[in-house]
Scaffold this active site. Structure first.
Site, PDB file in Angstrom:
ATOM      1  N   SER A  13      39.992  58.029  33.724  1.00 52.43           N
ATOM      2  CA  SER A  13      41.448  57.971  33.513  1.00 52.43           C
ATOM      3  C   SER A  13      42.065  56.762  34.200  1.00 52.43           C
ATOM      4  O   SER A  13      43.185  56.825  34.689  1.00 52.43           O
ATOM      5  CB  SER A  13      42.098  59.240  34.062  1.00 52.43           C
ATOM      6  OG  SER A  13      41.779  59.338  35.452  1.00 52.43           O
ATOM      7  N   LYS A 122      32.036  48.800  30.370  1.00 54.23           N
ATOM      8  CA  LYS A 122      31.559  47.418  30.277  1.00 54.23           C
ATOM      9  C   LYS A 122      30.757  47.078  31.527  1.00 54.23           C
ATOM     10  O   LYS A 122      31.322  46.737  32.559  1.00 54.23           O
ATOM     11  CB  LYS A 122      32.748  46.479  30.080  1.00 54.23           C
ATOM     12  CG  LYS A 122      33.399  46.714  28.718  1.00 54.23           C
ATOM     13  CD  LYS A 122      34.554  45.813  28.405  1.00 54.23           C
ATOM     14  CE  LYS A 122      34.976  45.986  26.939  1.00 54.23           C
ATOM     15  NZ  LYS A 122      36.143  45.226  26.562  1.00 54.23           N
ATOM     16  N   LYS A 206      30.434  39.285  28.965  1.00 54.75           N
ATOM     17  CA  LYS A 206      31.631  38.431  28.857  1.00 54.75           C
ATOM     18  C   LYS A 206      32.437  38.441  30.155  1.00 54.75           C
ATOM     19  O   LYS A 206      33.160  37.492  30.449  1.00 54.75           O
ATOM     20  CB  LYS A 206      32.475  38.831  27.650  1.00 54.75           C
ATOM     21  CG  LYS A 206      32.911  40.290  27.635  1.00 54.75           C
ATOM     22  CD  LYS A 206      34.305  40.498  28.142  1.00 54.75           C
ATOM     23  CE  LYS A 206      34.560  41.945  28.445  1.00 54.75           C
ATOM     24  NZ  LYS A 206      35.971  42.244  28.703  1.00 54.75           N
TER      25      LYS A 206
END
Length: 351
Positions: A13, A122, A206
């Site tokens: 969250s 990620k 990235k």
């Protein structure tokens, strides 16, 4: 008889998790396929003397991580992880990548065997053989099929319903399309591809490139240099995927939102870039800047650079990835930020 509506649980969250909760909460109200209540696991904190779960459930806003954006009232914040995931059919994982082992260990056995997952995390992990993807960890620990979602998606812009694209990677196309149904809106457009490992790697790597772009901004190098960082970073991302992905790597995947689009937006607008610029200008540590600039949230780029560095070192490949290596050494080995430029000047792409 119609199938029972699918129950959705969001595990996490923070900034991105709350933005996704807004999308899912609004979508399930309109789609009979999904249960109308969405559970969201919240790591309990006290904000201005109140529990964060109470604030979200009463004021319908995550005032700490996504202030200024109302969450739908059917999103229910829960501090007990086991209760939140109980009986969930669809799990959306969106937590910092360093917590994934602990979270999976805690919920394994509490989720139906037929449940499906999607990770928006990620980052990568290291295993004994080198690279381990977050989806691999969830799949192995929980025994469920897992898709991935990555794209040029800065959370505050998604929450503000500004148009963007994203990519779902799924080894089982049908499952990817189900998550597309759950998540797509007129302003959040989704493409589903089967090259899931490449999609996931793009999302992690990235962030390292964005740290390099931030260093260049801190050194006031200009747009041409930053464009070179983005291009050389993309070349290293593709080379890394070709070496470490178990399956086929399609170059076309790098042209999806998860690839070049996410790389551009992160190198111009993301927090990895912002903190790296401050690092170059102030000389403060990454940890100090996380506390000052991110409410204590962890930055993914430097941590991923450390994992990538160890994986490359183990395989004797550091010299093939000078940009990834320079980011790690500047963040953690006190190398001067100017070494970012040296790594570009002597990059093997130019020999």
């Amino acid at each position: 008889m119609a199938a029972a509506p699918l129950k959705v649980c969001i595990v996490g969250s923070g900034n991105w998790g709350s933005a996704v909760a807004k999308i899912i909460g609004n979508n399930v109200k309109k789609l009979q396929k999904f249960a109308s209540t969405v559970k969201m696991w919240v790591f309990e904190e006290t904000v201005n003397g109140r529990k964060l779960t109470d604030i979200i459930n009463n004021d319908h806003e995550n005032v700490k991580y996504l202030p200024g954006h109302k969450l739908p009232e059917n999103v229910v914040a829960m501090s007990n992880l086991s209760e939140a995931v109980q009986d969930a059919d669809l799990l959306v994982f969106v937590i910092p990548h360093q917590f994934i082992h602990r979270i999976c260990d805690e919920i394994t056995g509490r989720v139906p065997k037929k449940a499906l997952g999607i990770t928006l995390i990620k980052g990568i992990d290291e295993g004994p053989e080198g690279l381990k993807l977050i989806s691999d960890i969830i799949r192995e620990k929980m025994g469920i099929d897992i898709s991935v979602l990555m794209g040029a998606n800065i959370a505050n812009e998604v929450a503000a319903e500004k148009f963007c694209e994203t990519t779902i990677g799924s080894k089982v196309m049908e499952n990817g399309l189900l998550f597309k149904e759950l998540l797509q809106t007129p302003n959040f457009r989704i493409t589903v591809v089967d090259d899931a490992d490449t999609v996931e790697l793009c999302g992690a790597l990235k962030n390292i490139v964005a740290v390099g772009a931030g260093f260049c901004d801190g050194l006031r190098c200009g747009d041409n240099t930053k464009a070179a960082v983005i291009r050389l970073g993309l070349m290293e991302m593709i080379a890394f995927a070709r070496i470490f992905c178990k399956g086929q790597v399609s170059t076309a995947t790098f042209l999806e939102s998860c690839g070049v689009a996410d790389l551009i937006t992160t190198c111009y607008g993301g927090r990895n870039r912002r903190v790296a610029e401050a690092f170059a200008r102030t000389g403060k540590t990454i940890e100090e800047l996380e506390k000052e600039m991110l409410n204590g949230q962890k930055l993914q780029g430097p941590q991923t650079s450390a994992e990538v560095y160890r994986i490359l070192k183990q395989k004797g490949l550091l010299d093939k990835f000078p940009l990834f290596t320079a980011v790690y050494q500047i963040c953690y080995e006190s190398r001067p930020v100017q070494e970012m430029l040296s790594c570009l000047q002597s990059h093997p792409e130019h020999t």
